[in-house]
Write a protein that holds these residues in place. Structure first.
Motif, PDB file in Angstrom:
ATOM      1  N   ARG A   8       0.836  -1.209   0.000  1.00 21.19           N
ATOM      2  CA  ARG A   8       0.000   0.000   0.000  1.00 21.19           C
ATOM      3  C   ARG A   8       0.869   1.257   0.000  1.00 21.19           C
ATOM      4  N   LEU A   9       1.930   1.249   0.806  1.00 23.95           N
ATOM      5  CA  LEU A   9       2.857   2.386   0.801  1.00 23.95           C
ATOM      6  C   LEU A   9       3.342   2.678  -0.614  1.00 23.95           C
ATOM      7  N   HIS A  10       3.823   1.641  -1.273  1.00 23.47           N
ATOM      8  CA  HIS A  10       4.427   1.822  -2.589  1.00 23.47           C
ATOM      9  C   HIS A  10       3.387   2.220  -3.634  1.00 23.47           C
ATOM     10  N   GLN A  11       2.189   1.700  -3.514  1.00 26.41           N
ATOM     11  CA  GLN A  11       1.134   2.105  -4.446  1.00 26.41           C
ATOM     12  C   GLN A  11       0.744   3.569  -4.246  1.00 26.41           C
ATOM     13  N   LEU A  12       0.924   4.065  -3.029  1.00 26.80           N
ATOM     14  CA  LEU A  12       0.637   5.472  -2.744  1.00 26.80           C
ATOM     15  C   LEU A  12       1.809   6.385  -3.107  1.00 26.80           C
TER      16      LEU A  12
END
Length: 234
Positions: free
Chosen positions: A143-147
Protein backbone atom coordinates in the motif's frame (compact mmCIF):
# COMPACT_ATOMS: atom_id res chain seq x y z
CA UNK A 1 16.89 29.87 15.45
CA UNK A 2 14.00 28.71 13.27
CA UNK A 3 10.93 27.07 14.82
CA UNK A 4 7.78 25.73 13.18
CA UNK A 5 4.95 24.55 15.43
CA UNK A 6 1.84 22.78 14.20
CA UNK A 7 -1.20 25.03 14.85
CA UNK A 8 -2.86 22.26 16.89
CA UNK A 9 -0.06 22.54 19.46
CA UNK A 10 0.60 26.27 19.75
CA UNK A 11 -0.02 25.92 23.49
CA UNK A 12 3.35 24.13 23.69
CA UNK A 13 5.27 27.08 22.23
CA UNK A 14 7.00 28.05 25.49
CA UNK A 15 8.19 24.49 26.09
CA UNK A 16 9.34 24.05 22.48
CA UNK A 17 11.31 27.30 22.44
CA UNK A 18 13.12 26.23 25.62
CA UNK A 19 14.20 22.84 24.25
CA UNK A 20 17.66 23.75 22.88
CA UNK A 21 18.68 25.16 26.25
CA UNK A 22 17.21 22.44 28.48
CA UNK A 23 17.33 19.30 26.33
CA UNK A 24 20.49 17.83 27.90
CA UNK A 25 19.16 18.00 31.45
CA UNK A 26 15.43 17.30 31.18
CA UNK A 27 13.11 14.56 30.04
CA UNK A 28 13.75 10.81 30.03
CA UNK A 29 16.32 9.36 27.63
CA UNK A 30 14.81 6.58 25.51
CA UNK A 31 17.68 6.29 23.04
CA UNK A 32 21.20 7.70 22.94
CA UNK A 33 23.53 7.10 20.03
CA UNK A 34 24.25 9.09 16.91
CA UNK A 35 20.96 10.89 17.65
CA UNK A 36 19.30 11.35 21.05
CA UNK A 37 15.62 10.76 21.85
CA UNK A 38 14.00 12.02 25.04
CA UNK A 39 10.47 11.63 26.31
CA UNK A 40 8.51 14.48 27.92
CA UNK A 41 5.05 14.96 29.37
CA UNK A 42 3.83 18.54 29.03
CA UNK A 43 0.34 19.51 30.13
CA UNK A 44 -0.79 15.90 29.88
CA UNK A 45 0.62 15.50 26.35
CA UNK A 46 3.27 12.80 25.88
CA UNK A 47 6.01 13.90 23.50
CA UNK A 48 9.17 12.45 21.99
CA UNK A 49 11.94 14.88 21.04
CA UNK A 50 14.71 13.77 18.71
CA UNK A 51 17.92 15.77 18.50
CA UNK A 52 19.87 14.92 15.40
CA UNK A 53 23.63 14.60 15.42
CA UNK A 54 25.47 17.80 14.54
CA UNK A 55 26.52 17.74 10.87
CA UNK A 56 30.19 18.11 10.02
CA UNK A 57 31.49 21.49 8.92
CA UNK A 58 30.75 21.17 5.19
CA UNK A 59 27.22 19.90 5.80
CA UNK A 60 26.55 22.80 8.17
CA UNK A 61 26.85 25.06 5.16
CA UNK A 62 24.84 22.69 2.92
CA UNK A 63 21.96 22.36 5.41
CA UNK A 64 21.98 26.07 6.10
CA UNK A 65 21.91 27.04 2.42
CA UNK A 66 20.71 24.33 0.04
CA UNK A 67 19.10 21.46 1.90
CA UNK A 68 16.36 21.08 4.51
CA UNK A 69 17.45 19.80 7.91
CA UNK A 70 16.58 16.26 9.00
CA UNK A 71 14.17 17.70 11.56
CA UNK A 72 12.40 19.76 8.91
CA UNK A 73 12.20 16.78 6.54
CA UNK A 74 10.79 14.61 9.35
CA UNK A 75 8.09 17.18 10.08
CA UNK A 76 7.15 17.61 6.43
CA UNK A 77 7.21 13.86 5.73
CA UNK A 78 4.90 13.21 8.68
CA UNK A 79 2.36 15.68 7.33
CA UNK A 80 2.44 14.00 3.91
CA UNK A 81 2.15 10.50 5.38
CA UNK A 82 -0.84 11.44 7.51
CA UNK A 83 -2.50 13.16 4.56
CA UNK A 84 -2.12 9.91 2.60
CA UNK A 85 -3.58 7.88 5.49
CA UNK A 86 -0.30 6.28 6.64
CA UNK A 87 0.18 6.29 10.43
CA UNK A 88 3.17 8.04 11.97
CA UNK A 89 3.44 9.90 15.30
CA UNK A 90 1.78 13.29 14.87
CA UNK A 91 4.31 16.07 14.07
CA UNK A 92 4.25 18.80 16.70
CA UNK A 93 7.23 20.99 15.76
CA UNK A 94 10.78 21.24 14.53
CA UNK A 95 13.64 23.50 15.55
CA UNK A 96 16.78 24.53 13.68
CA UNK A 97 19.67 26.32 15.38
CA UNK A 98 22.27 28.41 13.57
CA UNK A 99 25.65 29.68 14.73
CA UNK A 100 28.11 30.37 11.92
CA UNK A 101 25.99 28.05 9.84
CA UNK A 102 23.54 25.31 10.76
CA UNK A 103 24.29 23.44 14.02
CA UNK A 104 21.47 21.51 15.74
CA UNK A 105 17.98 20.39 14.83
CA UNK A 106 15.16 18.90 16.90
CA UNK A 107 12.00 17.08 15.83
CA UNK A 108 9.06 16.99 18.24
CA UNK A 109 6.23 14.49 17.82
CA UNK A 110 3.54 12.86 19.87
CA UNK A 111 4.58 9.61 21.53
CA UNK A 112 3.61 6.54 19.51
CA UNK A 113 0.94 4.23 20.86
CA UNK A 114 2.55 1.28 19.05
CA UNK A 115 5.01 -0.40 21.40
CA UNK A 116 6.31 -3.25 19.22
CA UNK A 117 8.90 -3.11 16.43
CA UNK A 118 9.20 -5.32 13.37
CA UNK A 119 12.76 -6.12 14.40
CA UNK A 120 11.27 -8.46 17.02
CA UNK A 121 11.30 -10.98 14.18
CA UNK A 122 15.12 -10.75 13.98
CA UNK A 123 15.50 -12.41 17.38
CA UNK A 124 12.19 -14.23 17.81
CA UNK A 125 11.00 -15.75 14.53
CA UNK A 126 8.29 -17.77 16.31
CA UNK A 127 6.11 -14.87 17.46
CA UNK A 128 2.44 -15.74 17.96
CA UNK A 129 0.34 -15.07 14.83
CA UNK A 130 3.57 -14.72 12.87
CA UNK A 131 2.15 -15.51 9.44
CA UNK A 132 -0.78 -13.14 9.83
CA UNK A 133 1.44 -10.27 11.02
CA UNK A 134 4.03 -10.80 8.29
CA UNK A 135 1.56 -11.08 5.43
CA UNK A 136 -0.24 -8.01 6.80
CA UNK A 137 3.10 -6.22 6.81
CA UNK A 138 3.65 -7.21 3.18
CA UNK A 139 0.23 -5.79 2.31
CA UNK A 140 1.00 -2.60 4.25
CA UNK A 141 4.27 -2.16 2.36
CA UNK A 142 2.47 -2.73 -0.94
CA UNK A 143 0.00 0.00 0.00
CA UNK A 144 2.86 2.39 0.80
CA UNK A 145 4.43 1.82 -2.59
CA UNK A 146 1.13 2.10 -4.45
CA UNK A 147 0.64 5.47 -2.74
CA UNK A 148 4.06 6.61 -3.99
CA UNK A 149 5.81 6.38 -0.61
CA UNK A 150 9.36 5.03 -0.45
CA UNK A 151 11.04 4.88 2.98
CA UNK A 152 14.79 4.85 2.33
CA UNK A 153 15.63 3.30 5.71
CA UNK A 154 12.93 0.62 5.83
CA UNK A 155 14.42 -1.41 8.66
CA UNK A 156 12.76 -3.29 11.50
CA UNK A 157 13.38 -0.59 14.10
CA UNK A 158 11.64 2.04 11.98
CA UNK A 159 8.40 0.09 11.58
CA UNK A 160 6.18 -0.15 14.66
CA UNK A 161 3.10 -2.32 15.00
CA UNK A 162 0.33 -3.33 17.35
CA UNK A 163 -2.33 -6.02 17.17
CA UNK A 164 -5.95 -5.47 18.13
CA UNK A 165 -8.23 -8.45 17.76
CA UNK A 166 -8.01 -9.61 14.16
CA UNK A 167 -6.21 -6.48 12.96
CA UNK A 168 -2.58 -5.39 12.75
CA UNK A 169 -1.72 -1.69 12.61
CA UNK A 170 1.64 -0.40 11.38
CA UNK A 171 3.32 2.94 11.95
CA UNK A 172 6.42 4.53 10.41
CA UNK A 173 9.13 6.36 12.37
CA UNK A 174 12.56 7.81 11.54
CA UNK A 175 11.08 9.41 8.45
CA UNK A 176 13.67 12.04 7.50
CA UNK A 177 14.74 9.97 4.46
CA UNK A 178 11.64 9.53 2.32
CA UNK A 179 10.88 9.79 -1.38
CA UNK A 180 7.38 10.54 -2.60
CA UNK A 181 7.30 9.22 -6.14
CA UNK A 182 6.07 6.35 -8.27
CA UNK A 183 7.59 3.11 -6.93
CA UNK A 184 8.32 0.52 -9.59
CA UNK A 185 8.23 -3.25 -9.07
CA UNK A 186 11.99 -3.76 -8.80
CA UNK A 187 12.42 -0.67 -6.63
CA UNK A 188 9.76 -2.04 -4.27
CA UNK A 189 11.59 -5.35 -3.89
CA UNK A 190 14.85 -3.50 -3.25
CA UNK A 191 13.26 -1.40 -0.49
CA UNK A 192 12.67 -4.51 1.66
CA UNK A 193 16.33 -5.53 1.87
CA UNK A 194 17.12 -4.04 5.32
CA UNK A 195 14.85 -6.13 7.57
CA UNK A 196 17.51 -8.63 8.76
CA UNK A 197 15.14 -11.59 9.09
CA UNK A 198 15.30 -15.21 7.94
CA UNK A 199 14.49 -16.31 4.41
CA UNK A 200 11.30 -17.98 5.64
CA UNK A 201 10.09 -14.72 7.15
CA UNK A 202 10.99 -12.86 3.97
CA UNK A 203 8.93 -15.34 1.95
CA UNK A 204 5.86 -14.68 4.08
CA UNK A 205 6.32 -10.92 3.70
CA UNK A 206 6.81 -11.37 -0.06
CA UNK A 207 3.52 -13.25 -0.35
CA UNK A 208 1.60 -10.35 1.15
CA UNK A 209 3.54 -7.79 -0.88
CA UNK A 210 2.96 -9.64 -4.17
CA UNK A 211 -0.74 -10.03 -3.43
CA UNK A 212 -1.08 -6.35 -2.54
CA UNK A 213 0.54 -5.18 -5.77
CA UNK A 214 -0.73 -7.88 -8.10
CA UNK A 215 2.76 -9.28 -8.76
CA UNK A 216 3.84 -12.87 -9.31
CA UNK A 217 4.53 -14.39 -5.88
CA UNK A 218 7.47 -16.56 -6.96
CA UNK A 219 9.19 -13.63 -8.67
CA UNK A 220 8.59 -11.40 -5.64
CA UNK A 221 10.16 -13.97 -3.28
CA UNK A 222 13.15 -14.50 -5.54
CA UNK A 223 13.88 -10.80 -6.13
CA UNK A 224 13.39 -9.74 -2.50
CA UNK A 225 15.77 -12.48 -1.33
CA UNK A 226 18.25 -11.45 -4.00
CA UNK A 227 18.36 -7.88 -2.68
CA UNK A 228 18.45 -9.08 0.93
CA UNK A 229 21.45 -11.33 0.24
CA UNK A 230 23.18 -8.56 -1.69
CA UNK A 231 22.68 -6.16 1.22
CA UNK A 232 23.89 -8.63 3.87
CA UNK A 233 27.11 -9.34 1.94
CA UNK A 234 28.15 -5.69 2.07
Amino acid sequence: MKIEIHPKYNQLATFIRSLPEQFDRTGTVIYEGRNVLRKYSVGGINLVVKRFKKPHVINRFVYGTFRSSKACRSYQSALILLEKGIPTPFPVAYIEEYCWGFTDSYYVSLESVSVREMREFCTNPDICDRRFILESFGLFTARLHQLGILHLDYSGGNILFKTEGNNVFFELVDINRMHFKQVGEEEGYHALRRLWVTDEIYKEIARGYARGRGFDEAIACRRILHYKNQFMRR
